[in-house]
Design an enzyme around this catalytic site. Structure first.
Site, PDB file in Angstrom:
ATOM      1  N   TYR A  68       0.575  -1.077  -0.103  1.00 22.28           N
ATOM      2  CA  TYR A  68      -0.147  -0.181  -0.100  1.00 22.28           C
ATOM      3  C   TYR A  68       0.677   1.315  -0.115  1.00 22.28           C
ATOM      4  CZ  TYR A  68      -4.241  -2.461   0.029  1.00 22.28           C
ATOM      5  OH  TYR A  68      -5.290  -3.301  -0.365  1.00 22.28           O
ATOM      6  N   ARG A  71       1.633   2.105  -3.559  1.00 21.04           N
ATOM      7  CA  ARG A  71       0.485   2.471  -4.287  1.00 21.04           C
ATOM      8  C   ARG A  71       0.197   4.001  -3.819  1.00 21.04           C
ATOM      9  NH1 ARG A  71      -4.414  -1.558  -3.852  1.00 21.04           N
ATOM     10  NH2 ARG A  71      -5.440   0.148  -5.123  1.00 21.04           N
ATOM     11  N   GLN A 103     -15.135   2.753  -7.311  1.00 15.05           N
ATOM     12  CA  GLN A 103     -14.660   1.411  -6.425  1.00 15.05           C
ATOM     13  C   GLN A 103     -12.987   1.792  -6.318  1.00 15.05           C
ATOM     14  OE1 GLN A 103     -15.722  -2.608  -8.864  1.00 15.05           O
ATOM     15  NE2 GLN A 103     -15.776  -0.943 -10.306  1.00 15.05           N
ATOM     16  N   ASN A 104     -12.942   3.100  -6.826  1.00 13.66           N
ATOM     17  CA  ASN A 104     -11.369   3.416  -6.578  1.00 13.66           C
ATOM     18  C   ASN A 104     -11.268   4.016  -5.323  1.00 13.66           C
ATOM     19  OD1 ASN A 104     -11.364   2.718  -9.497  1.00 13.66           O
ATOM     20  ND2 ASN A 104     -11.437   4.973 -10.433  1.00 13.66           N
ATOM     21  N   HIS A 121     -15.166   1.192  -1.659  1.00 15.21           N
ATOM     22  CA  HIS A 121     -14.094   0.289  -1.340  1.00 15.21           C
ATOM     23  C   HIS A 121     -13.165   1.190  -0.579  1.00 15.21           C
ATOM     24  CE1 HIS A 121     -14.765  -2.542  -5.084  1.00 15.21           C
ATOM     25  NE2 HIS A 121     -15.641  -2.631  -4.081  1.00 15.21           N
ATOM     26  N   CYS A 129      -7.252   2.850  12.674  1.00 10.23           N
ATOM     27  CA  CYS A 129      -6.470   1.993  13.715  1.00 10.23           C
ATOM     28  C   CYS A 129      -7.366   0.708  13.991  1.00 10.23           C
ATOM     29  CB  CYS A 129      -6.407   3.039  15.151  1.00 10.23           C
ATOM     30  SG  CYS A 129      -5.931   2.154  16.468  1.00 10.23           S
ATOM     31  N   CYS A 149      -0.911   3.908  15.523  1.00 10.35           N
ATOM     32  CA  CYS A 149      -1.874   5.088  16.039  1.00 10.35           C
ATOM     33  C   CYS A 149      -1.431   6.180  17.174  1.00 10.35           C
ATOM     34  CB  CYS A 149      -3.312   4.509  16.404  1.00 10.35           C
ATOM     35  SG  CYS A 149      -4.511   5.373  17.221  1.00 10.35           S
ATOM     36  N   THR A 190     -14.523  -0.295 -15.546  1.00 15.07           N
ATOM     37  CA  THR A 190     -14.433  -1.289 -14.714  1.00 15.07           C
ATOM     38  C   THR A 190     -14.633  -2.809 -15.466  1.00 15.07           C
ATOM     39  OG1 THR A 190     -15.198  -2.239 -12.684  1.00 15.07           O
ATOM     40  CG2 THR A 190     -17.073  -1.328 -14.253  1.00 15.07           C
ATOM     41  N   ASN A 215     -15.564   1.429 -21.917  1.00 17.06           N
ATOM     42  CA  ASN A 215     -14.277   0.841 -21.552  1.00 17.06           C
ATOM     43  C   ASN A 215     -13.528   0.438 -22.783  1.00 17.06           C
ATOM     44  OD1 ASN A 215     -12.744  -1.597 -20.933  1.00 17.06           O
ATOM     45  ND2 ASN A 215     -13.945  -1.763 -19.076  1.00 17.06           N
TER      46      ASN A 215
HETATM   47  C1  BV8 Z   1     -17.947  -8.914  -0.006  1.00 15.90           C
HETATM   48  C2  BV8 Z   1      -9.996  -2.075  -2.451  1.00 15.90           C
HETATM   49  C3  BV8 Z   1     -19.528  -9.309   1.469  1.00 15.90           C
HETATM   50  C4  BV8 Z   1      -8.504  -2.597  -2.074  1.00 15.90           C
HETATM   51  C5  BV8 Z   1     -10.967  -3.685  -3.959  1.00 15.90           C
HETATM   52  C6  BV8 Z   1     -15.481 -15.600  -1.465  1.00 15.90           C
HETATM   53  C7  BV8 Z   1     -15.409 -15.113  -0.132  1.00 15.90           C
HETATM   54  C8  BV8 Z   1     -15.585 -13.962   0.071  1.00 15.90           C
HETATM   55  C9  BV8 Z   1     -16.078 -12.927  -0.820  1.00 15.90           C
HETATM   56  C10 BV8 Z   1     -16.122 -13.501  -2.042  1.00 15.90           C
HETATM   57  C11 BV8 Z   1     -15.869 -14.724  -2.552  1.00 15.90           C
HETATM   58  N1  BV8 Z   1     -15.857 -14.925  -3.928  1.00 15.90           N
HETATM   59  C12 BV8 Z   1     -16.107 -13.889  -4.491  1.00 15.90           C
HETATM   60  C13 BV8 Z   1     -16.271 -12.916  -3.297  1.00 15.90           C
HETATM   61  C14 BV8 Z   1     -16.642 -11.736  -3.686  1.00 15.90           C
HETATM   62  C15 BV8 Z   1     -15.430 -10.724  -3.362  1.00 15.90           C
HETATM   63  C16 BV8 Z   1     -15.021 -10.583  -5.012  1.00 15.90           C
HETATM   64  O1  BV8 Z   1     -15.809 -10.072  -5.837  1.00 15.90           O
HETATM   65  N2  BV8 Z   1     -14.087 -11.388  -5.509  1.00 15.90           N
HETATM   66  C17 BV8 Z   1     -13.469 -11.351  -6.947  1.00 15.90           C
HETATM   67  C18 BV8 Z   1     -12.022 -11.637  -6.911  1.00 15.90           C
HETATM   68  C19 BV8 Z   1     -14.240 -12.241  -7.640  1.00 15.90           C
HETATM   69  N3  BV8 Z   1     -15.719  -9.407  -3.139  1.00 15.90           N
HETATM   70  C20 BV8 Z   1     -15.543  -9.052  -1.906  1.00 15.90           C
HETATM   71  O2  BV8 Z   1     -14.850  -9.732  -1.118  1.00 15.90           O
HETATM   72  C21 BV8 Z   1     -16.208  -7.627  -1.382  1.00 15.90           C
HETATM   73  N4  BV8 Z   1     -16.952  -8.025  -0.160  1.00 15.90           N
HETATM   74  O3  BV8 Z   1     -18.193  -9.597  -1.014  1.00 15.90           O
HETATM   75  O4  BV8 Z   1     -18.509  -8.660   1.170  1.00 15.90           O
HETATM   76  C22 BV8 Z   1     -18.878 -10.813   2.145  1.00 15.90           C
HETATM   77  C23 BV8 Z   1     -18.310 -10.398   3.380  1.00 15.90           C
HETATM   78  C24 BV8 Z   1     -17.554 -11.778   3.797  1.00 15.90           C
HETATM   79  C25 BV8 Z   1     -17.683 -12.848   3.248  1.00 15.90           C
HETATM   80  C26 BV8 Z   1     -18.291 -13.229   2.142  1.00 15.90           C
HETATM   81  C27 BV8 Z   1     -19.048 -12.101   1.487  1.00 15.90           C
HETATM   82  C28 BV8 Z   1     -15.027  -6.686  -1.409  1.00 15.90           C
HETATM   83  C29 BV8 Z   1     -14.472  -6.174  -2.694  1.00 15.90           C
HETATM   84  C30 BV8 Z   1     -13.726  -5.154  -2.517  1.00 15.90           C
HETATM   85  C31 BV8 Z   1     -12.110  -5.236  -2.742  1.00 15.90           C
HETATM   86  N5  BV8 Z   1     -11.398  -4.334  -2.537  1.00 15.90           N
HETATM   87  N6  BV8 Z   1     -10.477  -2.614  -3.666  1.00 15.90           N
HETATM   88  C32 BV8 Z   1      -7.654  -1.980  -3.078  1.00 15.90           C
HETATM   89  O5  BV8 Z   1      -8.032  -1.426  -3.904  1.00 15.90           O
HETATM   90  O6  BV8 Z   1      -6.462  -2.217  -2.560  1.00 15.90           O
HETATM   91  S1  BV8 Z   1     -11.481  -4.200  -5.255  1.00 15.90           S
HETATM   92  C33 BV8 Z   1     -10.522  -3.625  -6.398  1.00 15.90           C
HETATM   93  O7  BV8 Z   1     -10.910  -4.104  -7.407  1.00 15.90           O
HETATM   94  C34 BV8 Z   1     -10.552  -1.988  -6.670  1.00 15.90           C
HETATM   95  O8  BV8 Z   1     -11.484  -1.494  -5.733  1.00 15.90           O
HETATM   96  C35 BV8 Z   1     -10.917  -2.191  -8.132  1.00 15.90           C
HETATM   97  O9  BV8 Z   1     -11.568  -0.863  -8.156  1.00 15.90           O
HETATM   98  C36 BV8 Z   1     -11.871  -3.284  -8.066  1.00 15.90           C
HETATM   99  C37 BV8 Z   1     -12.305  -3.800  -9.504  1.00 15.90           C
HETATM  100  O10 BV8 Z   1     -11.454  -3.553 -10.517  1.00 15.90           O
HETATM  101  P1  BV8 Z   1     -11.717  -2.456 -11.645  1.00 15.90           P
HETATM  102  O11 BV8 Z   1     -11.997  -1.434 -10.905  1.00 15.90           O
HETATM  103  O12 BV8 Z   1     -12.826  -3.058 -12.493  1.00 15.90           O
HETATM  104  O13 BV8 Z   1     -10.366  -2.421 -12.292  1.00 15.90           O
HETATM  105  P2  BV8 Z   1      -9.753  -3.586 -13.239  1.00 15.90           P
HETATM  106  O14 BV8 Z   1      -8.247  -3.684 -13.376  1.00 15.90           O
HETATM  107  O15 BV8 Z   1     -10.220  -4.943 -13.102  1.00 15.90           O
HETATM  108  O16 BV8 Z   1     -10.429  -3.426 -14.672  1.00 15.90           O
HETATM  109  C38 BV8 Z   1     -10.005  -2.019 -15.328  1.00 15.90           C
HETATM  110  C39 BV8 Z   1     -10.967  -1.724 -16.442  1.00 15.90           C
HETATM  111  O17 BV8 Z   1     -10.851  -0.592 -17.046  1.00 15.90           O
HETATM  112  C40 BV8 Z   1     -10.856  -2.838 -17.414  1.00 15.90           C
HETATM  113  O18 BV8 Z   1     -11.807  -3.247 -18.075  1.00 15.90           O
HETATM  114  C41 BV8 Z   1     -10.014  -1.988 -18.608  1.00 15.90           C
HETATM  115  O19 BV8 Z   1     -10.299  -2.646 -19.971  1.00 15.90           O
HETATM  116  C42 BV8 Z   1     -10.711  -0.700 -18.466  1.00 15.90           C
HETATM  117  N7  BV8 Z   1      -9.909   0.536 -18.933  1.00 15.90           N
HETATM  118  C43 BV8 Z   1      -8.383   0.256 -18.741  1.00 15.90           C
HETATM  119  N8  BV8 Z   1      -7.849   1.678 -19.058  1.00 15.90           N
HETATM  120  C44 BV8 Z   1      -9.125   2.479 -19.494  1.00 15.90           C
HETATM  121  C45 BV8 Z   1     -10.188   1.625 -19.406  1.00 15.90           C
HETATM  122  N9  BV8 Z   1     -11.519   1.934 -19.673  1.00 15.90           N
HETATM  123  C46 BV8 Z   1     -11.534   3.307 -20.309  1.00 15.90           C
HETATM  124  N10 BV8 Z   1     -10.676   3.958 -20.460  1.00 15.90           N
HETATM  125  C47 BV8 Z   1      -9.416   3.541 -19.995  1.00 15.90           C
HETATM  126  N11 BV8 Z   1      -8.378   4.646 -20.338  1.00 15.90           N
HETATM  127 ZN    ZN Z   2      -5.810   3.652  18.083  1.00 11.48          ZN
END
Ligand code: BV8
Ligand code: ZN
Length: 244
Positions: A68, A71, A103-104, A121, A129, A149, A190, A215
């Site tokens: 982090y 980033r 999501q950013n 997100h 903390c 903290c 996204t 996209n």
């Molecule tokens: C949840 C913060 C309920 C951190 C992020 C098993 C157990 C538990 C959960 C799950 C599981 N299986 C699946 C899940 C759900 C899971 C999930 O979705 N997993 C994925 C891997 C399948 N989700 C979660 O866990 C969420 N919580 O479900 O809670 C729960 C709770 C407990 C137990 C069960 C359920 C939490 C998800 C949040 C994760 N945190 N970010 C950090 O950033 O460090 S997600 C991370 O990915 C970012 O936020 C990012 O924004 C996000 C998505 O990615 P994108 O933004 O879409 O980016 P990406 O690179 O993928 O795509 C970019 C796009 O832009 C492309 O299409 C490209 O073509 C396009 N592009 C590029 N350049 C351009 C462009 N378009 C236009 N113009 C350009 N110039």
């Molecule tokens: Zn504290």
């Protein structure tokens, strides 16, 4: 250069009483920030799903903070691009009938001037903390690999939502409401891969909103949207705005 699709998109946005927008990492790509899956989902050689989890932080907080801090360091030199700026103009034009969900975690929408940003997100500009849960904005300073903290000396964490963690319920509820109510939903930069954020696309479509995707590539959502505008959001959004 305007295409028939762009004109059709402008008609849909112009006709919308309420407009909602979902952005992903793609809208920040033209600011120089890497996307998650553009690089095959690798960040400094590791899968985001492996470093952005509570388990990874419990196992090796230093490695997660190194990820982090790298980033955060990248944020110090990047600026919003014309795509972010075009969304500010849309918010200025539509006021309360405009909702921006992102999501950013990079804070570039706020840096561009967006006022009402639903960060579902969290933000890497904020820390929390793990002991007393105090939050603080620490936008660009360089933190140590084990920052503590100032109040209780507990270990700090980035104030983001990791995989497997719940989204901030109040922010998520406002995002869902806005998407349930909108007439037009812009889905920008996204891969529609991460849930529940990606589920907003179906929510919008199922309630009858016109969904427009901006996209570079085809995504999981492309076949489910009313219109796909292929190209960089930093070019398409300003052009769309000019047509409104
Ligand atoms: C949840 C913060 C309920 C951190 C992020 C098993 C157990 C538990 C959960 C799950 C599981 N299986 C699946 C899940 C759900 C899971 C999930 O979705 N997993 C994925 C891997 C399948 N989700 C979660 O866990 C969420 N919580 O479900 O809670 C729960 C709770 C407990 C137990 C069960 C359920 C939490 C998800 C949040 C994760 N945190 N970010 C950090 O950033 O460090 S997600 C991370 O990915 C970012 O936020 C990012 O924004 C996000 C998505 O990615 P994108 O933004 O879409 O980016 P990406 O690179 O993928 O795509 C970019 C796009 O832009 C492309 O299409 C490209 O073509 C396009 N592009 C590029 N350049 C351009 C462009 N378009 C236009 N113009 C350009 N110039
Ligand atoms: Zn504290």
């Amino acid at each position: 250069m305007t295409s028939p699709d762009l004109n059709q998109a402008a008609d849909m946005v112009r006709a919308a009483g309420r407009l909602a927008v979902l952005t992903g990492a793609g809208i920040s790509a033209e600011s120089g920030l890497a996307t998650f899956r553009g690089a095959g989902g690798l960040w400094a050689g590791q899968r985001i799903e492996d470093v952005a989890t509570p388990q990874a932080f419990a196992r090796d907080p230093q490695q997660v903070w190194r990820f982090y801090n790298a980033r955060r360091a990248g944020l110090a030199t990047v600026r919003p691009n014309p795509g972010h700026v075009a969304l500010v103009a849309l918010e200025d034009r539509l006021g309360p009938s405009f909702t921006l969900v992102t999501q950013n975690v990079d804070g570039l929408h706020q840096a561009a001037g967006s006022r009402n940003v639903l960060e579902i997100h969290g933000s890497i500009r904020r820390v929390r903390c793990t002991a007393c849960h105090a939050r603080s904005e620490r936008p660009t300073e360089t933190l140590s690999e084990m920052p503590t903290c100032t109040t209780c000396q507990g270990l700090l964490r980035p104030d983001v939502v990791w995989f497997g963690e719940m989204l901030p319920l109040d922010i998520w509820a406002r995002a869902e409401l806005a998407v349930q109510d909108c007439d037009c939903f812009l889905v920008i930069g996204t891969s529609a891969f991460v849930y529940p954020a990606a589920g907003l696309i179906m929510t919008a479509r199922d309630q009858g909103a016109r969904v427009i995707e901006i996209n570079l590539d085809e995504t999981d959502a492309s076949r489910r949207v009313a219109l796909s505008l292929r190209g960089p959001s930093g070019v398409i959004l300003p052009e769309l705005l000019r047509l409104l």
